[in-house]
Every structure is written in structure tokens, then in C-alpha cells.
Design a protein around this motif. Structure first.
Motif, PDB file in Angstrom:
ATOM      1  N   LEU A 169       0.980  -1.406   0.322  1.00 11.87           N
ATOM      2  CA  LEU A 169      -0.264   0.008   0.202  1.00 11.87           C
ATOM      3  C   LEU A 169       0.743   1.512  -0.102  1.00 11.87           C
ATOM      4  O   LEU A 169       0.344   2.466   0.057  1.00 11.87           O
ATOM      5  CB  LEU A 169      -0.716  -0.271   0.928  1.00 11.87           C
ATOM      6  CG  LEU A 169      -2.132  -1.383   1.025  1.00 11.87           C
ATOM      7  CD1 LEU A 169      -3.119  -0.652   2.522  1.00 11.87           C
ATOM      8  CD2 LEU A 169      -3.037  -0.947  -0.233  1.00 11.87           C
ATOM      9  N   SER A 170       2.228   0.987   0.311  1.00 12.56           N
ATOM     10  CA  SER A 170       2.059   1.852   0.104  1.00 12.56           C
ATOM     11  C   SER A 170       3.192   3.117  -0.535  1.00 12.56           C
ATOM     12  O   SER A 170       3.317   4.478  -0.763  1.00 12.56           O
ATOM     13  CB  SER A 170       4.205   1.930   1.987  1.00 12.56           C
ATOM     14  OG  SER A 170       5.052   1.098   1.340  1.00 12.56           O
ATOM     15  N   LYS A 171       3.159   2.093  -1.739  1.00 13.93           N
ATOM     16  CA  LYS A 171       3.423   2.844  -2.889  1.00 13.93           C
ATOM     17  C   LYS A 171       2.637   2.445  -4.034  1.00 13.93           C
ATOM     18  O   LYS A 171       2.892   3.012  -5.161  1.00 13.93           O
ATOM     19  CB  LYS A 171       4.780   1.375  -3.542  1.00 13.93           C
ATOM     20  CG  LYS A 171       3.765   0.524  -3.828  1.00 13.93           C
ATOM     21  CD  LYS A 171       4.620  -0.852  -4.873  1.00 13.93           C
ATOM     22  CE  LYS A 171       6.433  -0.915  -3.926  1.00 13.93           C
ATOM     23  NZ  LYS A 171       7.157  -1.980  -4.863  1.00 13.93           N
ATOM     24  N   ILE A 172       1.899   2.808  -3.588  1.00 15.57           N
ATOM     25  CA  ILE A 172       0.029   2.905  -4.359  1.00 15.57           C
ATOM     26  C   ILE A 172      -0.365   4.653  -4.119  1.00 15.57           C
ATOM     27  O   ILE A 172      -0.333   4.456  -2.887  1.00 15.57           O
ATOM     28  CB  ILE A 172      -0.639   1.960  -4.234  1.00 15.57           C
ATOM     29  CG1 ILE A 172      -0.145   0.589  -4.454  1.00 15.57           C
ATOM     30  CG2 ILE A 172      -1.853   2.038  -5.105  1.00 15.57           C
ATOM     31  CD1 ILE A 172      -1.339   0.079  -3.969  1.00 15.57           C
ATOM     32  N   ALA A 173      -0.519   4.968  -5.150  1.00 13.76           N
ATOM     33  CA  ALA A 173      -1.217   6.092  -5.137  1.00 13.76           C
ATOM     34  C   ALA A 173      -2.765   6.449  -5.925  1.00 13.76           C
ATOM     35  O   ALA A 173      -2.148   5.673  -7.067  1.00 13.76           O
ATOM     36  CB  ALA A 173      -0.096   7.163  -5.947  1.00 13.76           C
ATOM     37  N   VAL A 174      -3.139   6.419  -5.432  1.00 10.24           N
ATOM     38  CA  VAL A 174      -4.820   6.760  -6.433  1.00 10.24           C
ATOM     39  C   VAL A 174      -4.802   8.000  -7.298  1.00 10.24           C
ATOM     40  O   VAL A 174      -4.359   8.990  -6.489  1.00 10.24           O
ATOM     41  CB  VAL A 174      -5.878   7.026  -5.418  1.00 10.24           C
ATOM     42  CG1 VAL A 174      -7.325   7.136  -6.519  1.00 10.24           C
ATOM     43  CG2 VAL A 174      -5.428   4.902  -4.556  1.00 10.24           C
ATOM     44  N   ILE A 175      -4.642   8.202  -8.041  1.00  7.93           N
ATOM     45  CA  ILE A 175      -5.223   9.280  -9.385  1.00  7.93           C
ATOM     46  C   ILE A 175      -5.965   8.594  -9.918  1.00  7.93           C
ATOM     47  O   ILE A 175      -5.958   7.623 -10.963  1.00  7.93           O
ATOM     48  CB  ILE A 175      -3.691   9.138 -10.104  1.00  7.93           C
ATOM     49  CG1 ILE A 175      -2.383   9.905  -9.113  1.00  7.93           C
ATOM     50  CG2 ILE A 175      -3.571  10.633 -10.616  1.00  7.93           C
ATOM     51  CD1 ILE A 175      -1.342  10.024 -10.093  1.00  7.93           C
ATOM     52  N   PRO A 176      -7.481   9.670 -10.099  1.00  6.64           N
ATOM     53  CA  PRO A 176      -8.421   9.039 -11.048  1.00  6.64           C
ATOM     54  C   PRO A 176      -8.257   9.188 -12.430  1.00  6.64           C
ATOM     55  O   PRO A 176      -7.255  10.462 -12.822  1.00  6.64           O
ATOM     56  CB  PRO A 176      -9.615   9.610 -10.213  1.00  6.64           C
ATOM     57  CG  PRO A 176      -8.677  10.764  -9.394  1.00  6.64           C
ATOM     58  CD  PRO A 176      -7.542  10.308  -9.399  1.00  6.64           C
ATOM     59  N   GLU A 177      -9.281   8.779 -12.815  1.00  4.68           N
ATOM     60  CA  GLU A 177      -9.327   9.244 -14.450  1.00  4.68           C
ATOM     61  C   GLU A 177     -10.720  10.345 -15.036  1.00  4.68           C
ATOM     62  O   GLU A 177     -10.775  10.888 -13.429  1.00  4.68           O
ATOM     63  CB  GLU A 177      -9.568   7.846 -15.221  1.00  4.68           C
ATOM     64  CG  GLU A 177      -8.857   6.649 -15.347  1.00  4.68           C
ATOM     65  CD  GLU A 177      -9.590   5.644 -15.690  1.00  4.68           C
ATOM     66  OE1 GLU A 177      -9.843   6.148 -17.028  1.00  4.68           O
ATOM     67  OE2 GLU A 177      -9.002   4.882 -15.454  1.00  4.68           O
ATOM     68  N   ALA A 178     -10.408  10.937 -15.863  1.00  8.55           N
ATOM     69  CA  ALA A 178     -11.606  11.772 -15.726  1.00  8.55           C
ATOM     70  C   ALA A 178     -12.270  12.106 -17.113  1.00  8.55           C
ATOM     71  O   ALA A 178     -11.726  10.651 -18.234  1.00  8.55           O
ATOM     72  CB  ALA A 178     -11.008  13.321 -15.897  1.00  8.55           C
TER      73      ALA A 178
END
Length: 390
Positions: A169-178
Motif C-alpha cells: 500500500l505504501s507505494k500505491i497512489a490513487v490518481i483518478p481518470e476523467a
């Protein structure tokens, strides 16, 4: 990082395919990364293409360095070509936005992977045996060895945690689409009429945007449509399904054929036509079983199309309070939601207004800015960890 220009590789060798799903994500993110650099240059992007520079990037080709692979074979590109060519390019990092990185890490170049969902683990039966082995093996390897992982929703992050382990989890970034900005720009009446005539569309129709494959749950949708047709008889709108043919589609197409004159499947349509179809549709029905994000939901909302979608996976997160949520495994629930929307103009108008507001919460510019910040963090970390020469 100072003022030094860093070099970031970006894999676009997958986008020779029709621009849907993860390939649209890769394309839109790359375009907006390049547009960011025009205003504040600090990254030199090295874009990798298969066979030729993709036409979408020709207007931007003065903003990146292009590396062309001589084939479109995914296996050859990832497992042979990338490991051979990456060490020569002196990259500070490389991002694989669609498919996983090579099994063997490329020299000392930090790798970033977008893992869109945990579908190969959650719904393995929706993939071929080859697909299950390929993706499970390479995605597992990727999450272990990549410096950072991007995923596109909080739900996808929780699924990765569940199937691949909390220690990642420490290396996961949530970056949403659009949604693409073009979706919100009204098509001309003339173009809409051309599209309507081309596909012989009635005044009212239900739209589904989906690859024809088991995970998209089209069999249940067709069952729901049969229930709706029994209730509405001749007043039942046409069901218009657009998208490419995926894996294990014959059974689904047979069900469509049984509903001829009521269900129309033209296959893939051009991007401009798709936007017009969103803008003219009575509603989008998107009862997918499992999505890392669910881009058609936001695209429809941006285009002013009311949305009915599943109450599972990431779809409630993306739709917010601006869509009607249904149980994707319950045909009666889907049929009831469509009937309610058809019968209630006030609800339809509210969903259109709320949908515009929900779609506006996401933008590719913001997505690109977050990805760019992550690249800079990875490169700074590499620079910090590099051995100093005395």
C-alpha cells in the motif's frame, strides 16, 4: 531536483488498438502531461510507439522524443525490446500506463505501473487461460518491483490490497481518470442528425458503451431489456450497444440477435460519433460487474446523459449521487431503473444537472499534474539513492 531536465519514458506501444478503456487512459494522460510541460518544462518525455507515432500525437511531436518499436507484438515488445533498448536511453524513470512492465527489470531505471484493477484475481473466469497466466504473473512481478504503483480509484486500491497484500500500500497512489473535455462540448445539430441517420436512431434510445465480453455483464442487461420490453411493448426504446468485440463474445451476440430490431450493435464507433451518441441518448445503461474506474459513466455525465450503473466495484465512487445505482446481477432491478427514468422527466433533468457537476470534479489536467508530481518524486528518490562519486 534543481533545474536539471529529467527524462521520463512513457509506454504508448499499446494504443495502436482502438481507443477504449486503458488505452484511452494512456492516451489522454500522455497528451495532458505534454501540455503541462509546455507551461512549466522540467521533464523531457520519451514516448514509445509501435510501428509509428500515433496520429493523436503528431500535433505534439515537437514536445517529446519518439522511440518506434518495429512490431505490435505485446510479448516481444515487453519481454525482448524494452529490456534491450531501455539501458541505452538514460531514463530517470519509465511509466507503463496500460499493460504491465517487462518481467525482468530494465537496468536501474525506476519503473512506474498503472494497475487499473484486480480483475485477473477477482473475476478470473472472464479472462482466457493465457490472459490469466500472463496478467497475474506480470502484474504480481510489477507490483513487487515497481518503485510506485498508480491506480485509478479507492476501490481498486482496496482490491489490490486484498489480493496482492497490504505491504504494497505504501507505494500505491490513487490518481483518478476523467472525461475527455470534448464530451462537454455540444455537437452541432447537423452532426447529430448525420449520426442519427447513419445509425437510423429513433428519438429515444438507451445507450450502452461496452466491450462485448463477460465482465461487462451484457447478458444480464439483455435479460433486463426483455423485461422492459414486455412492460412497455411498442413504446420500449431501442437498445444501442457500441464497443468492440472482446473475448468470449459469441454467446452475447447470439442473445442480441434474438432481439433483432430492438437491439442494435454496430461495433466500434468513431470518437466524435460516440460523443454525439452520448449527447442524444435517453440514458446510459452501464451495469458492468467490475471496473477499476468506469470511464463511460463520467463521459456520459459530462455529455449531459443520465446514467444508470452498478452499485458494485468503483462505480458508486465514480457516479457519486449523480447516477441511479442498480444491482448488476438483478435484471428486474435494472429494468425498474430504466422504466423509472423513462417515466420521470424531473428525475432525468436532475440526473443531467448532477451529472455535469460530478464530471466536473475530475479533469485530465489534474490527473496529469498528480502523475507528474509522482514522476518527480520517483526521480528525486533515485537521485538521493544514487551513489556519490568522491
Amino acid at each position: 531536483m534543481g533545474t536539471a531536465l529529467i527524462r521520463v519514458g512513457y509506454d504508448l506501444t499499446t494504443i495502436w488498438r482502438r481507443s477504449t478503456g486503458i488505452f484511452r487512459y494512456a492516451t489522454e494522460l500522455a497528451k495532458h502531461l505534454l501540455l503541462l510541460e509546455k507551461s512549466a518544462p522540467s521533464i523531457q518525455y520519451v514516448l514509445f510507439f509501435a510501428k509509428e507515432i500515433h496520429p493523436d500525437f503528431l500535433p505534439l511531436q515537437d514536445t517529446f522524443e519518439a522511440i518506434i518499436c518495429p512490431t505490435t507484438s505485446e510479448l516481444f515488445i515487453k519481454q525482448c525490446w524494452f529490456p534491450a533498448i531501455i539501458p541505452r536511453l538514460k531514463l530517470d524513470a519509465i511509466h507503463y500506463p496500460s499493460f504491465p512492465p517487462p518481467y525482468f527489470q530494465c537496468a536501474d531505471t525506476p519503473e512506474i505501473m498503472t494497475l487499473h484493477d484486480a480483475g485477473p484475481w477477482r473475476y478470473p473466469h472472464t479472462l482466457t487461460l493465457h490472459g490469466r497466466v500472463y496478467f497475474r504473473t506480470l502484474l504480481t512481478r510489477g507490483i513487487q518491483h515497481c518503485t510506485r504503483i498508480i491506480t485509478v480509484s479507492e476501490h481498486a486500491r482496496s482490491e489490490i490490497k486484498h489480493f496482492l497484500g497490504e505491504h504494497h500500500l505504501s507505494k500505491i497512489a490513487v490518481i483518478p481518470e476523467a472525461a475527455r473535455p470534448e464530451c462537454a462540448i455540444a455537437c452541432t445539430d447537423m452532426f447529430k442528425q448525420e449520426v442519427r441517420e447513419r445509425y437510423q436512431l429513433p428519438a429515444r434510445y438507451l445507450l450502452t458503451v461496452s466491450t462485448v465480453e463477460p465482465r461487462k455483464n451484457l447478458k444480464t442487461l439483455l435479460h433486463a431489456y426483455q423485461l422492459l420490453k414486455k412492460q412497455l411493448r411498442s413504446a420500449c426504446p431501442l437498445l444501442f450497444i457500441v464497443g468492440r468485440r472482446g473475448w468470449n463474445h459469441n454467446d452475447i451476440l447470439s442473445h442480441m440477435a434474438e432481439l433483432k430490431y430492438h437491439v442494435y450493435f454496430p461495433g466500434h464507433v468513431a470518437d466524435a460519433e460516440l460523443i454525439a451518441l452520448y449527447q442524444m441518448a435517453t440514458c446510459l445503461v452501464f451495469p458492468s460487474l467490475y471496473e477499476g474506474f468506469g470511464l463511460p459513466v463520467l463521459e456520459a455525465m459530462s455529455a449531459g446523459c443520465p446514467v444508470i450503473t452498478s452499485n458494485t466495484s468503483s462505480l458508486p465512487e465514480v457516479a457519486g449521487n449523480a447516477g441511479l445505482l442498480v444491482d448488476p446481477l438483478n435484471p428486474a432491478d435494472i429494468a425498474r431503473a430504466i422504466y423509472t427514468l423513462l417515466d420521470n422527466d424531473a428525475l432525468r433533468l436532475r440526473l443531467i444537472q448532477d451529472g455535469h457537476q460530478q464530471a466536473a470534479r475530475f479533469s485530465w489536467e489534474a490527473t496529469a499534474s498528480m502523475a507528474r508530481d509522482l514522476y518527480l518524486q520517483v526521480c528525486e528518490q533515485k537521485q538521493t539513492n544514487s551513489p556519490k562519486l568522491s
